[in-house]
Enzyme design. Structure first.
Site, mmCIF file in Angstrom:
data_model
loop_
_atom_site.group_PDB
_atom_site.id
_atom_site.type_symbol
_atom_site.label_atom_id
_atom_site.label_comp_id
_atom_site.label_asym_id
_atom_site.label_seq_id
_atom_site.Cartn_x
_atom_site.Cartn_y
_atom_site.Cartn_z
ATOM 1 N N GLU A 6 0.823 -1.212 0.000
ATOM 2 C CA GLU A 6 0.000 0.000 0.000
ATOM 3 C C GLU A 6 0.856 1.261 0.000
ATOM 4 O OE1 GLU A 6 -3.000 0.115 3.078
ATOM 5 O OE2 GLU A 6 -4.421 -0.920 1.794
ATOM 6 N N LYS A 25 -13.989 -0.121 -4.062
ATOM 7 C CA LYS A 25 -15.093 0.292 -3.185
ATOM 8 C C LYS A 25 -16.163 1.005 -4.007
ATOM 9 C CE LYS A 25 -12.238 1.097 0.903
ATOM 10 N NZ LYS A 25 -11.667 2.120 1.757
ATOM 11 N N HIS A 41 8.703 -26.526 -1.908
ATOM 12 C CA HIS A 41 8.097 -27.634 -2.650
ATOM 13 C C HIS A 41 6.919 -27.153 -3.483
ATOM 14 C CE1 HIS A 41 10.544 -30.661 -0.495
ATOM 15 N NE2 HIS A 41 10.633 -29.642 0.346
HETATM 16 O O1 PA5 Z 1 -3.202 1.305 5.859
HETATM 17 C C1 PA5 Z 1 -4.344 1.690 5.716
HETATM 18 O O2 PA5 Z 1 -4.673 2.857 5.964
HETATM 19 C C2 PA5 Z 1 -5.467 0.753 5.301
HETATM 20 O O3 PA5 Z 1 -5.008 -0.483 4.923
HETATM 21 C C3 PA5 Z 1 -6.453 0.592 6.448
HETATM 22 O O4 PA5 Z 1 -5.786 0.075 7.552
HETATM 23 C C4 PA5 Z 1 -7.625 -0.320 6.100
HETATM 24 O O5 PA5 Z 1 -8.188 0.059 4.876
HETATM 25 C C5 PA5 Z 1 -8.682 -0.252 7.188
HETATM 26 O O6 PA5 Z 1 -9.128 1.041 7.357
HETATM 27 P P1 PA5 Z 1 -9.935 1.524 8.624
HETATM 28 O O7 PA5 Z 1 -9.100 1.322 9.825
HETATM 29 O O8 PA5 Z 1 -10.254 2.947 8.359
HETATM 30 O O9 PA5 Z 1 -11.189 0.669 8.696
#
Ligand code: PA5
Length: 447
Positions: A289, A424, A310
């Site tokens: 990310e 989303k 394996h």
């Molecule tokens: O690193 C990030 O910001 C995302 O991966 C969030 O952790 C994830 O989308 C969950 O978001 P939230 O804590 O707002 O539900």
């Protein structure tokens, strides 16, 4: 060995050391921009000082809540996705018995997870289990609006209120979310749940050292102060960063970026201890990310050796030459076992009888590294002395800082995740969410 160490000696066939050390000036500038908060995404740099800044009262409050929850529960359900569950799961699973489902820790609740998928069977199976167990919920969402945990929480809240009644259910739910915004914050306030705050300047995937990670880890019975101390030791080391050669954070960040420039587009995090599986999952989220944007970024993958030798071993040895490996090597396992002598020796294993299992594992590690280098796969080795709270804390901060440095080397903002919105938008359009009418029409036409 007292600390994390990074060795790049098995990358020398692929990059010259000078190429790495030439980046010193650039790295110093990047480091300054992180410390002075002047780079891209600079309003999400709260994690940098977090280990040193954690308030003692917050730690006590988390431990008090953990003790209260553990007094009348067998299971804690952590409801969250991405950064809201992977950090706690990584630490808890690394420190737990390998068969913790069959051999749970005495006097501590088992931690299980929901809201990290939308599996109907998963949620049905979960409720079936919770029907027969005493449980509590930690619902975690920074935005407070993420669909997966919101669905799971709605279902669990209903279940819990039926099982215990509204008043007791309220005592069994803890919400961890933003200080003021989001649907979860409103719900928690209206229902009167105990809440912990996720600081504004710490993004989800950098939040394991906030209540997001610390509360579930404390409920599972692990020492959150030691975890923080480990992270703090790397924070301190990094406050006086030194040269790339001396600083493992820089050495890792620069080496992986130099390999990327040479066409090594995929980094595989390799571990040889099955209980580190979720550490790899946490790392994949952190790097995927943070770096994968604007058509750039190393693709973070993970394997568990020797198991995956394996399966994936064939591709790594012989497939497309776009890979490099980062081996997470643990010097000393927590427990000992030797290979027994056998008079018949029908399996031909007497040549290793008397050796520790770990000695064989280490030879598998070295043999694999050498074979993969021969096959054109460079190797970075990250070593920790053992798996405990302190060294996991070191690893967490090490990877977080190296990720920020790497993101800046790539010239991306390592703290946003705009790409996550695309699925989303389509999902909401397909489900007919109010406010998405135009998108619904467009996607229906497309289909
Ligand atoms: O690193 C990030 O910001 C995302 O991966 C969030 O952790 C994830 O989308 C969950 O978001 P939230 O804590 O707002 O539900």
């Amino acid at each position: 060995m007292n600390n994390i160490q990074v060795s790049i000696k098995h990358s020398h066939d692929f990059i010259r050391e000078e190429e790495i050390y030439l980046q010193q000036n650039k790295i110093e500038k990047i480091h300054q921009s992180i410390i002075n908060k002047t780079g891209k995404g600079n309003d999400f740099l709260g994690w940098v000082e977090l280990p040193g800044n954690i308030d003692e009262e917050l730690i006590s409050s988390i431990n008090r809540t953990a003790n209260k929850l553990k007094s009348n529960t067998e299971i804690l359900v952590v409801v969250g996705i991405g950064g809201s569950y992977l950090g706690s799961r990584a630490v808890i699973e690394a420190l737990s018995h390998n068969f913790s489902l069959l051999n749970p820790r005495k006097n501590y609740p088992m931690v299980i997870y929901a809201g990290q998928n939308i599996g109907e069977d998963y949620l049905n199976d979960l409720l079936e289990v919770l029907d027969k167990k005493e449980y509590a919920i930690a619902v975690i969402s920074k935005s407070g609006t993420t669909t997966e945990p919101a669905i799971a929480f709605r279902i669990l809240k209903n279940h819990m209120e039926k099982k215990y009644g509204k008043a007791e259910a309220k005592e069994r739910i803890v919400a961890i979310t933003d200080q003021s915004k989001g649907a979860l914050k409103k719900l928690a306030t209206d229902e009167g749940y105990q809440t912990f705050v996720i600081p504004d300047d710490v993004g989800g995937r950098y939040s394991v050292l906030t209540p997001v990670g610390l509360l579930p880890i404390a409920v599972a019975g692990f020492d959150i102060q030691r975890l923080i101390d480990g992270a703090k030791s790397i924070q301190l080391m990094n406050s006086n960063p030194g040269s790339i050669k001396e600083n493992p954070v820089f050495l890792y960040a620069v080496t992986r970026n130099e390999l990327y420039k040479k066409g090594k587009l995929v980094e595989i995090l390799v571990n040889y201890q099955p209980n580190l599986f979720y550490l790899t999952e946490w790392w994949k989220q952190l790097y995927g990310e943070s770096e994968g944007k604007e058509g750039k970024g190393i693709f973070p993958a993970g394997v568990n050796f020797t198991t995956d030798l394996h399966s994936m071993g064939q591709y790594i040895q012989d497939g497309q030459r776009i890979l490099f490996e980062t081996v997470l090597s643990v010097a000393e396992p927590a427990k000992k076992m030797e290979i027994p002598f056998d008079r018949e020796n029908l399996d031909g294993l007497n040549f290793i009888s008397g050796k520790r299992i770990d000695e064989v594992n280490k030879m598998a590690e070295l043999g694999t590294t050498l074979a993969h280098i021969d096959g054109g796969v460079p190797n970075i080795k990250i070593s920790i002395p053992k798996v405990n709270e302190f060294y996991l804390g070191q690893l967490i901060y090490f990877f977080e800082m190296a990720c920020a440095v790497s993101g800046y080397l790539l010239d991306v903002n390592p703290f946003d995740q705009p790409g996550v919105e695309a699925y989303k938008k389509n999902m909401f359009a397909l489900l007919g969410k109010p406010g998405f009418e135009k998108e619904t029409e467009a996607i229906r036409e497309l289909l």
